[in-house]
Motif scaffolding. Structure first.
Motif, PDB file in Angstrom:
ATOM      1  N   GLN A   2      38.796  34.192  39.042  1.00  0.00           N
ATOM      2  CA  GLN A   2      38.363  35.179  38.049  1.00  0.00           C
ATOM      3  C   GLN A   2      37.215  34.632  37.208  1.00  0.00           C
ATOM      4  OE1 GLN A   2      41.957  35.971  35.894  1.00  0.00           O
ATOM      5  NE2 GLN A   2      42.644  37.536  37.336  1.00  0.00           N
TER       6      GLN A   2
ATOM      7  N   TYR B 199      38.428  41.265  37.914  1.00  0.00           N
ATOM      8  CA  TYR B 199      39.882  41.306  37.730  1.00  0.00           C
ATOM      9  C   TYR B 199      40.609  42.196  38.730  1.00  0.00           C
ATOM     10  CZ  TYR B 199      38.628  38.935  33.490  1.00  0.00           C
ATOM     11  OH  TYR B 199      38.105  38.036  32.593  1.00  0.00           O
TER      12      TYR B 199
ATOM     13  N   ARG C 103      39.740  39.184  29.865  1.00  0.00           N
ATOM     14  CA  ARG C 103      40.942  39.122  30.710  1.00  0.00           C
ATOM     15  C   ARG C 103      42.101  39.840  30.026  1.00  0.00           C
ATOM     16  NH1 ARG C 103      45.181  35.823  32.691  1.00  0.00           N
ATOM     17  NH2 ARG C 103      45.008  35.620  34.950  1.00  0.00           N
TER      18      ARG C 103
ATOM     19  N   LEU D 204      43.486  43.065  31.855  1.00  0.00           N
ATOM     20  CA  LEU D 204      44.818  42.881  32.430  1.00  0.00           C
ATOM     21  C   LEU D 204      45.891  43.059  31.370  1.00  0.00           C
ATOM     22  CD1 LEU D 204      44.111  39.755  34.661  1.00  0.00           C
ATOM     23  CD2 LEU D 204      44.049  42.166  35.312  1.00  0.00           C
TER      24      LEU D 204
END
Length: 138
Positions: A6, A58, A116, A120
């Motif tokens: 990532q 992601y 992130r 996520l």
């Protein structure tokens, strides 16, 4: 999906975003004042960056919530780089021409972790928002 992967993809998206911004800035500056060209290029490249970050970095579905939160990553980058430049020049005595480079490097992990978290975030718990097939799916 590894965090290292990532981070590499995040850096690649950052490079593409920087190139996109600069190309759009040069294009728009032919017809617009430079500040307007900067703002237009910045906003358009940020939209592109959102979709690349979502899909490529992601591997998650873009949502309106993520889209609206995504500018926070740019705000965090601005705060970290601005504070970094100030501290590196005023406190550490680094030349002001070079200070933005390590300051930008310091901002990468902060921006990565924030993006992130946004990409996520809560709606991805349990993998519901992932573009990857669920474990055990054929």
């Amino acid at each position: 999906m590894t965090v290292r992967g990532q981070l590499v993809r995040f850096a690649l998206v950052g490079a593409v975003n920087t190139g996109t911004y600069y190309g759009l800035y040069l294009l728009f500056s032919r017809w617009l004042p430079y500040v307007a060209a900067h703002v237009a290029a910045f906003l358009l490249s940020m939209v592109g960056s959102f979709f690349l970050t979502s899909r490529f970095t992601y591997r998650t579905r873009p949502t309106w919530r993520k889209f609206l939160l995504f500018p926070l990553t740019n705000a965090a980058n601005f705060v970290v780089t601005t504070a970094g430049v100030y501290l590196l020049v005023s406190v550490a005595g680094l030349d002001s021409h070079w200070a933005p480079l390590p300051a930008a490097a310091l901002a990468v992990p902060v921006t990565f972790l924030l993006s992130r978290t946004i990409m996520l975030g809560p709606e991805n718990r349990g993998g519901r928002d992932s573009l990857q097939e669920p474990v055990g799916a054929k």
